[in-house]
Design an enzyme around this catalytic site. Structure first.
Site, short mmCIF file in Angstrom:
data_model
loop_
_atom_site.label_atom_id
_atom_site.label_comp_id
_atom_site.label_asym_id
_atom_site.label_seq_id
_atom_site.Cartn_x
_atom_site.Cartn_y
_atom_site.Cartn_z
N GLY A 526 -2.81 3.92 0.88
CA GLY A 526 -3.11 3.37 -0.44
C GLY A 526 -3.27 4.47 -1.47
O GLY A 526 -3.44 5.64 -1.12
N LYS A 547 -10.07 9.46 1.79
CA LYS A 547 -9.73 9.39 0.38
C LYS A 547 -9.78 10.80 -0.16
O LYS A 547 -10.83 11.44 -0.17
CB LYS A 547 -10.82 8.57 -0.32
CG LYS A 547 -10.32 7.55 -1.32
CD LYS A 547 -11.53 6.99 -2.01
CE LYS A 547 -11.32 5.63 -2.59
NZ LYS A 547 -12.52 5.15 -3.28
N ASP A 643 -15.81 -4.04 -10.08
CA ASP A 643 -14.40 -4.24 -9.81
C ASP A 643 -14.23 -5.13 -8.57
O ASP A 643 -13.55 -4.76 -7.62
CB ASP A 643 -13.72 -2.89 -9.63
CG ASP A 643 -12.22 -2.96 -9.87
OD1 ASP A 643 -11.74 -4.03 -10.33
OD2 ASP A 643 -11.51 -1.99 -9.58
#
Ligand SMILES: *[C@@H]1O[C@H](CO)[C@@H](O)[C@H](O)[C@H]1NC(C)=O
Ligand SMILES: *[C@@H]1O[C@H](CO)[C@@H](O)[C@H](O)[C@H]1NC(C)=O
Ligand SMILES: *[C@@H]1O[C@H](CO)[C@@H](O)[C@H](O)[C@H]1NC(C)=O
Ligand SMILES: *[C@@H]1O[C@H](CO)[C@@H](O)[C@H](O)[C@H]1NC(C)=O
Length: 849
Positions: A526, A547, A643
């Site tokens: 991603g 990440k 979010d």
């Protein structure tokens, strides 16, 4: 303020005020100065200042700047109109091809003296380019510059030059007599330098002599001797204009960096040749390119079209500012004109402004406001939006914006001067002595109290950690089968002794590199705002999501810290947990537990995965609701996710839902903080309309977004699908229509047909509807939502026990191997899932308005 006596030979006196006043004055002037006026009007198009000096400091010869103007060297001394004294022969040159190719260096106070043909307002531009050279350290030079009695810069230095910027220009408009001395004084032990100087006369009416104050009151007089320093000059909705496009070679920037919500605007333009300048707006006020472009309100698809467009500008507090707004009316509109309000720092500047009436089609128009920027705020917030109580067509427009700082009563532009003056006030000190002593004593008492509390807290934390350790390792230890005594498992080794973090542990970068096979692109699962996400396997066999941040982004660093801090404090079965992190050698890496099931969205539509049963969907929603409920209430302070969406709800191999990406949330943003991050927060289609309008974040914004998730789960379609007919594009509008008619079952995922208890569905639909209430205060808390969903699940289970659940075999235990790796990447690029701004540009443009 010194009352201004216009010197008799001044052709422009008295300076013209705002357009309306200007009109009156102009008529008087025409009689007196008819020849002058005609002369001025005829040269509008190519404005030629009477006094103009373009100086290439430290240069040997005349050079041409990027905008085509000739800058002459500062020594040659061909004429007596301009003198440098004493002459400093210290110069540095890199190349003589443009004005930044040389600089003159000063070791002592030096004066540039300009002789003018006329008194009055003059524009002054100073250029600094601290280039690298072997002789002088220009970057650390500290110096002051005065122009006559105005202190332009005080102990100024280029060392704080913004990243990526190498040239600094300062622009002023000041009142000058027939001689203007500009003195440059290095601070103790330093040098001073300057690369180029521009001085030119400007019409006195370029700036007003009266302006409306904000908050409103009687008009404020502006003495002609007040100086102005340009803070911002913006061509709203248009391109950056280079100096050639402006009568005074002013630069006009773009407004995007200052927008609070990028998606709130839609740029429009007209042919610049069509712009008309009425007599009260001289051509030189702003180029027609400024009036020919604008931002109007975007069609935001949030149901209620009433919101403000906001721009925020950082300014130095403690000064007065002139805010000039430029308007031109070329809106496409229906029979009724839209009216709008303009607010500056949340106070009315223009109320129910009727642009069509006041301005006239395609006419240039500007209006000036003056305001004090209070010590604590440090910003100017400009908002335009429709009046709240009227049901007129909603639109608002702005074409241009200038913000100028006014010199204070001592003719200073620089706050450091003020501080000194305040410091020398002896009287105040005595008075304050008692106060100081008292403050000290209170301080000591407080300090003791804090130390005691801290000791207690540390003790408490130790106990807590032991508890956390006892509870936490289950997921990791189960999967790793590693001996806990081995220090190799860095993910766990420090759990009990870590100084500040109870869970996420420091990992070596080498370890992470190994885990991801040197960040092999094959393992990318991603791409987020922070950076790429890789799948990796730690040395201990633990599968993780890695990440990796972009080390160059300053913003990234702040968010990185926030995320670590947040995640270390939060621990919940329904929140994705942090396994470790790494911050070394310019690398910022976060390591999370790997969620094999991927994002919830994949299981709803678009991926070909087997459909989830209604019971599974309810359980997933309940899990996510528990995670959010914990975020809102579980920690010491309310944490707002900001979010919430189906791609931020991840599923593990058992389809347990966990909320992800909440480290970047934290508390509501204040407008003073980087508005950039506010602008990209929240995804289109999930955005709380109230947040959109007021830019005030509460946990109820998460509730709204969760309501959208609930609809997505039942309808199995994206929140926004621009490909659908107009009335179906936005899931909220569409589904709420059916829900309000009591017919939600008409639009549910066909896979669920026949397997859903109508009672359960009613409960569920009702819950979603409440979440989506227009006002945050009418929405339930996450705790209430949770309770209602659990009730809906009970109703479904009762139903299934009678009917039998035909889809119970529809389990997703065995995911195809490729899903988690390929699918996540794919969804990140989905048009409907990117940040607000991108989507708006895609959505708004083809349609036009
Ligand atoms: C400028 O003049 C000085 C002295 O006359 C000379 O040394 C220098 O090379 C000149 N620089 C350029 C760029 O011509
Ligand atoms: C106007 O909007 C379009 C898309 O919405 C964007 O690509 C363009 O850069 C904008 N123009 C300006 C000058 O901001
Ligand atoms: C500004 O002026 C220059 C030169 O006159 C021209 O090439 C340029 O296109 C103008 N900029 C815009 C945005 O029109
Ligand atoms: C726009 O901003 C003003 C000033 O902050 C506020 O009073 C008004 O309610 C806002 N308008 C809308 C529609 O939110």
């Amino acid at each position: 303020m010194i009352p201004f006596q216009p010197p008799s030979p001044d052709p422009f006196a008295p300076p013209n005020p705002s357009p309306i006043m200007a009109c009156i004055n102009f008529q008087g002037l025409i009689l007196l100065l008819l020849p002058h006026i005609l002369a001025v009007l005829s040269i509008d198009a190519a404005f030629a200042p009477e006094d103009i000096f373009l100086i290439n400091c430290g240069g040997n010869e005349t050079v041409t700047s990027a905008d085509g103007r000739a800058f002459r060297p500062d020594i040659a001394g061909h004429d007596s109109t301009f003198v440098l004294s004493p002459i400093s022969h210290n110069v540095v040159q890199v190349s003589s091809s443009d004005v930044y190719g040389s600089a003159r260096i000063f070791r002592g106070a030096t004066e540039y003296r300009f002789n003018f043909k006329r008194k009055g307002r003059h524009l002054l531009r100073l250029h600094f380019y601290p280039f690298k050279n072997p002789l002088y350290d220009m970057k650390t030079a500290v110096f002051s510059i005065k122009a006559d009695e105005y202190t332009l810069l005080h102990n100024f230095s280029c060392s704080k030059l913004e990243l990526g910027k190498s040239v600094l220009s300062k622009e002023y408009i000041i009142y000058a007599g027939l001689v203007l001395p500009i003195t440059i004084t290095p601070s103790n032990g330093s040098i001073a330098f300057v690369n180029a100087i521009e001085v030119m006369s400007v019409p006195n009416d370029l700036l007003p002599s009266v302006a409306s104050p904000v908050p409103s009151g009687p008009a404020v007089k502006i003495s002609p001797r007040i100086g102005f320093m340009t803070a911002y000059r913006i061509n709203v909705g248009g391109l950056v204009l280079d100096p050639r496009n402006d009568s005074f070679w002013r630069v006009w920037g773009n407004d995007q960096p200052f927008l609070v919500i990028l998606g709130s605007v839609h740029n429009i333009s007209t042919n610049p040749k069509l712009i008309r300048y009425p007599s009260e707006v001289p051509h030189y006020i702003a180029p027609n390119l400024v009036y020919a472009t604008a931002q109007e309100m975007a069609d935001v698809n949030v149901g209620n079209q009433k919101f403000n467009i906001s721009w925020v500008f950082k300014v130095e507090s403690g000064y007065k500012y002139l805010v000039r707004l430029h308007f031109c009316d070329f809106l496409n509109k229906s029979a009724i004109n839209p009216l709008f309000n303009v607010y500056i720092n949340n106070q009315f500047a223009l109320s129910s402004f009727d642009i069509s009436k006041r301005v006239g089609l395609l006419n240039a128009y500007f209006v000036d406001f003056i305001l004090d920027v209070q010590m604590e705020s440090g910003r100017i917030l400009v908002k335009i939006g429709p009046p709240e109580l009227m049901s007129l067509p909603t639109n608002a427009i702005l074409n241009g914006l200038e913000i100028m700082k006014l010199s204070d009563s001592n003719n200073n532009f620089d706050a450091t001067c003020i501080e000194k003056v305040v410091g020398f006030e002896g009287m105040k000190k005595k008075k304050n002595l008692a106060f100081v002593i008292m403050t000290c004593m209170i301080g000591i008492v407080l300090l003791i109290f804090i130390v005691v509390m801290l000791l207690l807290f540390i003790r408490h934390r130790k106990d807590e950690k032991r508890l956390a350790l006892a509870w936490f390792p289950s997921p990791i230890v189960q999967t790793t089968h590693m001996d806990n005594s081995e220090t190799k498992i860095s993910a766990l080794s420090n759990v009990s002794s870590g100084p500040s973090l109870s869970i996420g542990q420091l990992l070596a970068f080498s370890e992470i590199r190994e885990a991801t096979k040197n960040f092999d692109e094959k393992f990318v699962v991603g791409i987020g705002g922070f950076g790429k996400v890789y799948k990796g396997v730690l040395e201990n066999g633990l599968v993780v999501a890695v990440k990796r941040g972009n080390p160059r982004s300053q913003q990234g660093l702040v968010e990185f810290r926030t995320e670590i801090e947040m995640l270390s404090k939060l621990r919940h079965r329904h929140l994705v947990s942090l396994v470790g992190y790494c911050h070394e050698a310019n690398e910022m890496v976060l390591v999370y537990e790997y969620m094999a099931g991927g994002p919830l969205r994949k299981h709803l539509y678009g991926s070909g995965l087997p459909a989830l049963s209604w019971k599974q969907r309810l359980e997933i929603c309940i899990g996510a609701a528990k995670g959010l409920h914990y975020l809102h209430t579980g920690a010491a302070e309310t944490i707002i996710h900001r979010d919430v969406k189906t791609t931020n709800i991840l599923l593990d191999e058992n389809l347990t839902a966990k909320v992800a990406d909440f480290g970047l949330s934290k508390m509501g943003p204040t407008l003073d903080q980087t508005h950039v991050s506010t602008a990209v927060k929240g995804s289109f289609g999930y955005l709380d309309p109230e947040y959109f309008r007021r830019q005030q974040l509460t946990e109820k914004s998460d509730v709204y977004s969760f309501g959208v998730v609930l609809l997505e789960v039942i309808c199995a379609r994206p929140a926004i699908n621009p490909a659908l007919p107009r009335d179906q594009v936005n899931i909220v509008e569409w589904a709420m229509n059916w829900q309000k008619r009591g017919q939600l079952e008409q639009i549910i995922d066909p896979h669920l047909a026949g397997a859903v208890s109508l009672d359960s569905l009613r409960k569920y639909g009702g819950t979603a509807e409440k979440c989506l209430a227009e006002h945050g205060s009418d929405r339930p808390s996450m705790g209430d939502v949770l309770w209602n969903l659990e009730y809906a699940l009970q109703l479904q289970e009762t139903f299934s026990s009678i009917v039998g659940d035909p889809s119970s075999s529809n389990s997703i235990q065995d995911l195809p191997e490729w899903i988690s790796e390929v699918e996540i990447l794919q969804h990140e690029h989905d048009a409907t899932d990117v940040s607000v701004s991108t989507v708006f540009s895609q959505l708004m443009d083809p349609k036009g308005r």
